[in-house]
Design an enzyme around this catalytic site. Structure first.
Site, PDB file in Angstrom:
ATOM      1  N   GLN A 130       0.902  -1.180   0.053  1.00  0.00           N
ATOM      2  CA  GLN A 130       0.125   0.076   0.100  1.00  0.00           C
ATOM      3  C   GLN A 130       0.578   1.124  -0.188  1.00  0.00           C
ATOM      4  OE1 GLN A 130      -1.923   1.722   3.632  1.00  0.00           O
ATOM      5  NE2 GLN A 130      -3.714   0.434   2.826  1.00  0.00           N
ATOM      6  N   GLY A 131       0.745   2.048  -1.009  1.00  0.00           N
ATOM      7  CA  GLY A 131       1.633   3.180  -1.129  1.00  0.00           C
ATOM      8  C   GLY A 131       0.703   4.548  -0.990  1.00  0.00           C
ATOM      9  N   SER A 133       1.194   6.968   2.789  1.00  0.00           N
ATOM     10  CA  SER A 133       2.132   7.802   3.156  1.00  0.00           C
ATOM     11  C   SER A 133       3.390   8.373   2.526  1.00  0.00           C
ATOM     12  CB  SER A 133       2.722   7.245   4.541  1.00  0.00           C
ATOM     13  OG  SER A 133       1.557   7.029   5.586  1.00  0.00           O
ATOM     14  N   GLU A 248      -8.859  -1.333   7.127  1.00  0.00           N
ATOM     15  CA  GLU A 248      -7.696  -1.610   7.780  1.00  0.00           C
ATOM     16  C   GLU A 248      -7.832  -1.273   9.398  1.00  0.00           C
ATOM     17  OE1 GLU A 248      -2.987  -0.010   7.819  1.00  0.00           O
ATOM     18  OE2 GLU A 248      -4.296   0.864   6.450  1.00  0.00           O
ATOM     19  N   SER A 371      -3.552   7.482  12.612  1.00  0.00           N
ATOM     20  CA  SER A 371      -2.821   8.051  13.911  1.00  0.00           C
ATOM     21  C   SER A 371      -4.010   8.137  14.916  1.00  0.00           C
ATOM     22  CB  SER A 371      -1.860   8.935  13.908  1.00  0.00           C
ATOM     23  OG  SER A 371      -2.645  10.135  13.585  1.00  0.00           O
ATOM     24  N   GLU A 373      -3.979  10.715  16.922  1.00  0.00           N
ATOM     25  CA  GLU A 373      -4.482  11.872  17.014  1.00  0.00           C
ATOM     26  C   GLU A 373      -5.556  12.230  15.974  1.00  0.00           C
ATOM     27  OE1 GLU A 373      -0.470  11.630  18.778  1.00  0.00           O
ATOM     28  OE2 GLU A 373      -1.356  11.028  16.709  1.00  0.00           O
TER      29      GLU A 373
END
Length: 392
Positions: A130-131, A133, A248, A371, A373
């Site tokens: 998976q590309g 980030s 995910e 994340s 956050e």
């Protein structure tokens, strides 16, 4: 805890248990519990095990028969995943293709894309990465800069991706790129399928804290892929990516729940063995850890019940990933604390024990899949209706 899924799947459950008992032997049995969603340990053994599963027809149980699946129900898929986790079988090496990319393609791919890519996933002939980030575009994925331009019948890609899990073992990458240079933020993005084995794709492995080569930087320098290999509509890649991240954030929770339960039982036993050496405050935190895995179980079963009943999952589904990742990190810290100074010693050639490896790898769980956050922002704004955070 042994969950009861009802009499309607009792025979299927017995079939799963019998097959696992007959095939989880030898080298596969010696690697029980090996691996995780961001863990490259015993990679070749795990790929071989996936091919054993494929030969037995246990991959893609709910996928349509025309693409190599068995066309079974979601409940049967859940039963298999539960029994699989219960058996302690190696973590599947095909997770990115089978559990993330495959469902995305089933939902949004063209018939041609499905016929081309889904069967090789189930036969474990092609592996996926998976590309998403990039440097400067991790949690803030909408600010990505990797771009693709249409050149006749091909897309030409230039840019960089980072933290691409198992990119060096992948045959294909599903990549989120900017196809409209004038598009702001999430507008003008597209999801492209890119073959990794070409001169324009440079993969550079990054070693993680546990000493494993499990993710990488990926550089695209005039890399090419066919114009028709866009999943969803051109310019609508943000919507496609968010669907993948939703998968995910939820797909691994049931198997992880069982592994977390085993870990907390080991933690409890370690504290008992240490006796009075464990202070009362630490014992209280161990009780909290024991309670947390029970809360995970209850939350996951509640969400599962809603999905099987045909209802949209309730708000608890939106907090499950955040709760599981933060709770597991605290468990890892506790295990290291209970081990004391001996837990800080490693074997020759940086050989880590299970407790040390779990502690180190859990540090990434509050990052991948969204994340903590970002998850808290989503919970605050979308579930609780709080004012949106100021944005530049």
């Amino acid at each position: 805890m042994d969950l009861d899924f009802g009499s309607g799947v009792a025979d299927f459950r017995t079939e799963v248990r019998d097959w696992l008992a007959g095939h989880l032997v030898g080298e596969f049995a010696a690697h029980r519990g090996i691996g995780g969603p961001a863990d490259s340990e015993a990679w070749d053994v795990r790929v071989a095990w996936d091919r054993e599963l494929a030969a037995g027809g246990w991959l893609g149980l709910s996928w349509p028969v025309e693409y190599g699946g068995r066309g079974l129900t979601l409940l049967e898929e859940v039963v298999f995943n539960y029994e699989y986790a219960r058996s302690g079988a190696p973590y599947r090496a095909t997770t990115s293709g089978l559990d993330l990319f495959g469902p995305m393609l089933l939902a949004l791919g063209t018939p041609e894309q499905k016929r081309r890519f889904l069967p090789p996933i189930l036969r474990v002939e092609e592996l996926w990465g998976q590309g998403f980030s990039e440097p400067g575009a991790g949690s803030d994925l909408a600010s990505l800069r990797c771009r693709a331009e249409l050149d006749g019948e091909e897309w030409v890609l230039n840019g960089q991706k980072v933290w691409t899990t198992m990119a060096h073992t992948a045959d294909w990458l599903y990549v989120l790129v900017r196809t409209d240079p004038d598009g702001k933020r999430h507008r003008g993005l597209s999801m492209l399928l890119v073959p990794r084995h070409q001169s324009g794709v440079d993969v550079r492995v990054i070693r993680n804290l546990a000493g494993q080569d499990e993710f990488a930087e990926v550089y695209f320098d005039d890399a090419r892929t066919a114009a028709g290999l866009v999943v969803g509509e051109v310019g609508q890649g943000w919507r496609t990516a968010m669907g993948t991240l939703g998968i995910e954030r939820g797909v691994t929770l049931l198997p992880q729940q069982l592994s977390f339960e085993r870990e907390v039982e080991h933690l409890v036993q370690a504290a008992r063995d240490a006796g009075d050496a464990v202070p009362a405050s630490t014992r209280d935190r161990i009780v909290e850890a024991w309670m947390s895995v029970r809360l995970m179980r209850t939350t996951n079963l509640r969400t599962l019940g809603e999905v099987l009943a045909g209802r949209a999952p309730g708000p608890q589904a939106g907090i499950a990933k955040l709760f599981a990742s933060t709770s597991h990190q605290r468990m890892g810290h506790l295990a290291a604390e209970v081990a004391g100074p001996a837990g800080q010693l490693v074997g020759e050639d940086y050989a880590l024990d299970v407790r040390q490896r779990t502690f180190l790898l859990s540090l990434a769980e509050t990052i991948y899949g969204g994340s903590s956050e970002i998850q808290r922002t989503i919970i605050g704004e979308q579930l609780l209706g709080l004012p949106k955070e100021p944005r530049p």
